[in-house]
Design a protein around this motif. Sequence first.
Motif, short mmCIF file in Angstrom:
data_model
loop_
_atom_site.label_atom_id
_atom_site.label_comp_id
_atom_site.label_asym_id
_atom_site.label_seq_id
_atom_site.Cartn_x
_atom_site.Cartn_y
_atom_site.Cartn_z
N PRO A 77 66.91 -23.13 47.68
CA PRO A 77 66.04 -22.23 46.92
C PRO A 77 66.80 -21.24 46.03
CG PRO A 77 66.32 -21.40 49.13
CD PRO A 77 67.09 -22.70 49.07
N SER A 78 66.08 -20.72 45.05
CA SER A 78 66.60 -19.63 44.22
C SER A 78 66.27 -18.30 44.90
CB SER A 78 65.93 -19.67 42.86
OG SER A 78 66.10 -18.44 42.20
N PRO A 79 67.19 -17.33 44.83
CA PRO A 79 66.85 -16.01 45.37
C PRO A 79 65.71 -15.34 44.60
CG PRO A 79 68.96 -15.92 44.22
CD PRO A 79 68.55 -17.37 44.28
N ASN A 80 65.43 -15.86 43.38
CA ASN A 80 64.34 -15.28 42.60
C ASN A 80 63.00 -15.38 43.32
OD1 ASN A 80 65.98 -14.52 40.55
ND2 ASN A 80 65.56 -16.30 39.27
N VAL A 81 62.91 -16.32 44.27
CA VAL A 81 61.68 -16.42 45.06
C VAL A 81 61.51 -15.15 45.90
CG1 VAL A 81 60.56 -17.72 46.92
CG2 VAL A 81 61.87 -18.94 45.17
N LEU A 82 62.63 -14.56 46.31
CA LEU A 82 62.57 -13.44 47.25
C LEU A 82 62.46 -12.07 46.58
CD1 LEU A 82 65.30 -14.76 49.71
CD2 LEU A 82 62.84 -14.70 50.12
N PHE A 83 62.88 -11.98 45.34
CA PHE A 83 62.81 -10.68 44.65
C PHE A 83 61.40 -10.43 44.12
CE2 PHE A 83 67.41 -11.73 43.92
CZ PHE A 83 67.91 -10.75 44.74
N PHE A 84 61.07 -9.16 44.02
CA PHE A 84 59.75 -8.78 43.49
C PHE A 84 59.92 -8.11 42.14
CE2 PHE A 84 59.43 -8.64 48.11
CZ PHE A 84 58.32 -9.44 48.33
N THR A 85 58.84 -8.12 41.36
CA THR A 85 58.84 -7.29 40.16
C THR A 85 57.72 -6.26 40.32
OG1 THR A 85 59.17 -7.44 37.79
CG2 THR A 85 57.23 -8.54 38.64
N GLY A 86 57.57 -5.41 39.35
CA GLY A 86 56.53 -4.38 39.45
C GLY A 86 57.09 -3.10 40.06
N GLU A 87 56.23 -2.11 40.22
CA GLU A 87 56.63 -0.77 40.62
C GLU A 87 57.47 -0.79 41.90
OE1 GLU A 87 53.77 -1.71 39.56
OE2 GLU A 87 53.42 -0.47 37.78
N GLY A 88 58.53 -0.01 41.89
CA GLY A 88 59.43 0.05 43.04
C GLY A 88 60.54 -0.99 42.95
N TYR A 89 60.28 -2.04 42.20
CA TYR A 89 61.27 -3.11 42.08
C TYR A 89 61.70 -3.31 40.63
CZ TYR A 89 60.47 -3.65 46.97
OH TYR A 89 60.40 -3.38 48.31
N VAL A 90 61.33 -2.37 39.79
CA VAL A 90 61.91 -2.27 38.46
C VAL A 90 62.43 -0.84 38.31
CG1 VAL A 90 60.46 -4.03 37.35
CG2 VAL A 90 59.70 -1.64 37.38
N ALA A 91 63.42 -0.71 37.43
CA ALA A 91 63.99 0.62 37.18
C ALA A 91 63.05 1.41 36.28
CB ALA A 91 65.36 0.48 36.54
N GLN A 92 63.37 2.68 36.04
CA GLN A 92 62.55 3.52 35.18
C GLN A 92 62.50 2.99 33.75
OE1 GLN A 92 65.93 6.39 35.73
NE2 GLN A 92 64.95 7.37 34.00
N THR A 93 63.40 2.07 33.43
CA THR A 93 63.46 1.47 32.10
C THR A 93 62.79 0.10 32.08
OG1 THR A 93 65.65 0.74 32.81
CG2 THR A 93 65.55 2.63 31.34
N ALA A 94 62.03 -0.22 33.11
CA ALA A 94 61.34 -1.50 33.26
C ALA A 94 62.32 -2.64 33.52
CB ALA A 94 60.45 -1.84 32.06
N ASP A 95 63.55 -2.31 33.89
CA ASP A 95 64.54 -3.35 34.18
C ASP A 95 64.35 -3.92 35.58
OD1 ASP A 95 66.91 -3.81 32.20
OD2 ASP A 95 66.29 -1.72 31.95
#
Lengths: 861, 245
Positions: A831-849
């Motif tokens: 698997p890709s680790p991308n399955v495990l990472f989240f996006t959205g609030e708390g998982y993006v920086a203040q710059t939407a990164d």
Amino acid sequence: MGTSRRDFLKVSGVATGTAITAGFLSQLETLVAASPELLQVSEEFVPTTCWIGKQDCGMLARVINGRVVKLEGHPANPRNNGTLCPKGVGQIMSFYDPNRVKTPLIRTNGKGEPGEWRQASWEEALGLVAEEMNAAREKGGSKFVWQKGRSKAKKFYDSAFVGASGALKLHHGAFCSDAGYRALEYTIGLHGVLHPDMRHTRYLLCWGWNVTNAGGNKFCWLTWPQQLVEAKERGLKMVAIDPRQRSAAHFADEWAPIKSGTDLVLAMALCNQLIANGTIDREYLSTYTNAPFLVGADGLFLRAEPESEEEEGKPLVWDEASGAALPFDNGNVEPALEGEFTVNGENFKTAFQLFKDHVAEYTPEYAAEVCGLEASQIVGIAQEIGENAMIGSTISIDGHTMPYRPVAIMAYHMSQQELGFQALRAMQMVMMLIGSIGAVGGQFSDFTWKEYKNWAKFEHLKVKDETNLYLKDSKYFPINSNNSSLVAHVINNPDKYDLTDDVIPDVVILHHVNPLGSFPDRNENFNAYNKIGFVAAIDPWLSRTADYFADVVLPAATIEKYEGPISATDSYIDAETLRLPPMDPLFQSKGDIDIYLDLCEAAGILYGEEGYLAQINSQLKLEGEYALPLDRKPKVREIFDNWAKSQELEGGIEFFEKNGVNVKGEIAATKRYPYAMEEPFAGIFPHRFYGESLLVAQKEMQDLGADEIYWRDYTPFPVWRELTAAQSPPGYDLDLISYHMIEFKQSRTPVPLLIEMAPKQFAEINPKTARAKGIEDGDEISVVSHNAITDEKRKVTVIARYREGIRPDAIAMPHHYGEYVKHPWVKDQGPSPNVLFFTGEGYVAQTADQTYLVKVKVTKA
Amino acid sequence: MANYGMVIDLDKCTGCRACMVACKVENNTPESNLWMYVFRFEEGEYPSTKTWFMPRPCMHCENASCVKVCPVGARYKRLDGITATDFDRCIGCRYCEVACPYGVNYFNWQKPEENYYIDWADPDLPSELNGEKPGYANPDLDQAYGSENRRIAGGGHDKGVMEKCTFCVHRVEKGLEPACANICPTHAIKFGDLDDPNSEAAQLLRSKPSFRLLEDAGTSPRVFYVGQHEPGPESRQIEEISARV
């Protein structure tokens, strides 16, 4: 090919002959030496460039009877000096791979599942795309979206398409290093992250894995390790700061195995120690930064009366000579760097004084606790930074006497963390304290000192109530790196951002980008693309995204096409090159520019003053006799021929067909070193040591009712807080991080020769941690991630690999596995680790990164 | 006559494995045949850990045990120091594989056309390939070399035949360095005439202390390492590449 072998050799033999020192010849020389009559086969060496990575290394393709049989480094290209990385040499397979998309394809089944396809003619496929695209363009807004992964070479043909079509553009930076870019643009006005002045640096903090593993600022790989090895032989001392030793620490004199995501605290503790030790460059701070500016209790600068209503008053400093507050740019002012002063009955501190007060709590002991390091190591590193900085010393280059501060940081992808923007600001501030910014041997972030457009823009951040698809200039992310996964999140939840379904695009063109393979979070992207009416993909491969969601796939070429111009600089020597096709594209694939010319023609936006050709003229600055006629479709070679001639290169494109690279010589000190410039730092200062506009934005965000999660990191100085991920329940006890391997970086491009080098996904885990969980080396483990905001969980199973060189509280997985394209070699790789990472609030920086850190629970599967 | 050898600077090697891929393309080796192999090692316990890398081509030993055991004279030493394999003469007995203490011999278990990564018989592949398998087939490999006029470059890759690193004899005879040395991004691999004090290889060898692998075996390798140290029981292999089956 346009060049006969004899012509090519005549020139190249002379050009490269002097570069060879002892022993072995280059391929070119042996060809010059050999009599052509003796060769049984037709053999030629076609100069071109790498296509798989970002730095486009110079190549010579050995072509036998029309077949490319080997790709070697171009000896005259300063960027790679005749060498290549594993990806560079391995991509030869892509020329021939029958698993590529061979013809235009049109979908015959429903979306959201692996595609079924019928082959179509180019005419039919382009006609269909043009029709859908034009219908969406007519509706305007965000209805037509163009999304690309990495633009290869100069982006002129991409920008021309966006210009001619009016598309909304999405790209990849927010998954790469853009939090770092934003931090540097904000702080010193340059577009780049952090790299040293390798020829002169003596003490280097390698923060993250970039200097020796697959990537880094401005270059994708090869140039940095090449320069690092030379610097090490010269005596450079290197400290690696990373939870994994395998990142760069095998080359380091010292390893600081920092806890994931706590980099900001270490940087602030280094600042604390530099100030305590008095190893600070007061002259730089007073002259070129806003550190001496007077700041009031409201956090804003004390300003002079404005000269007009439109203008802002000039910030004031405390002039020690006159004992009064004066404008900072007043010629004779002697600004106080430290202290508290009373002006008109109100108290003001200098920004530097505030910083000193602020970092007082970031003691080595506190940082050791947060970062999981020894306090003595932090003290030692700060000591060595201070000693090696040799503050006050100068050096003369090309007759220019400049500050010599041979201490720098190398950092790039590590900026993609929750506090990425502020962590990179903090790291930059370490270098600001010792005056290393732009000094010889010091801190660099771009190859020339040129103002980036965001420098001025960031003086006043736009914080608007109304918003749009990627939340640009919004109260949510006033500094915005254009994160396409966050866009997917908006598409899936428009109400949350006061938007309606109207914002959802009708048509998306995916150009060599694979969001379902490359970007977290995969679920978010899957659901969003499911809502897009029509998707067209331009790609040599059937990406996972195209397989599930494309209506039409247009087969693109890999190396076998024209692209450029491409910088070939190694940061010291200026050079330029082009990508040239060493053979014709196989199957029915076409070069990307050919595809855009045809698509624009089909859509009726190729010709005329507003058309694609006019846009190309403008992007490449083709004027007068070199301008493309606006009523005739050119050959792509002709575009580059005109461009080369406009650069006054004799023979136009033939110059590159013969020589491969135009080496212009050493970059002058006046271009490279800001202290050698007529106006130091090209006039881009005072550097934003204190981020006043961040505080202003924070207040505006609050006024517009934005939640704390959006505004809390908009602070003038970097401030540590507990990471969102740390709020996951105690069972989620390990930090999952991800990284690239140099031999396996191919979320879009499957190369069997490289897959053989890294056949199976694995997770690195410290043996102590593993044994405590009953996990043996090689066991299959279950890795479950947790989202502390939404309580969502994601799971993969993967093979555990024991590594002593990783922190016991971390687990690491390399990127780019997980069946990212339809290809027999990527099956069952894991698997890709991308399955495990989240996006959205708390998982993006203040710059939407995008953040690449999440808490996981690991058990034996 | 030159006395060829290789000197590898382990202080410069970043373990990127570009040499492995360059070797595979240059010599058209089938899947799983890794004539050049780059070990990645880890030693010690956290946090006192050390990671380092070691490329391992054929050692081209002066006293080559593989040559001694070859019953048909297919494996032989050239006067320039290269340990060659005559693929036409090899009977595939694998004695060399057993005798070699370095594990550099690769036996072809499959027909090469079935073992070249992708389907080269795909009807859509263009006629320009002339049926070459793989498409990047190097024409230099099919020639005879040396005064003995034997086919010793590339490997033939025929089923039932043994193959190994040739020091890219076909390139060396053209005055080129082997593919691994040519590609190395940090110039860690130097190849040359060790008897010529001006060769880059001889210069590197003089510059630092050196070692050879398994000196006790008495094989007298022609591959020298400078920097780092000989791997021992404390060196754990990481990121190993096992054959895909």
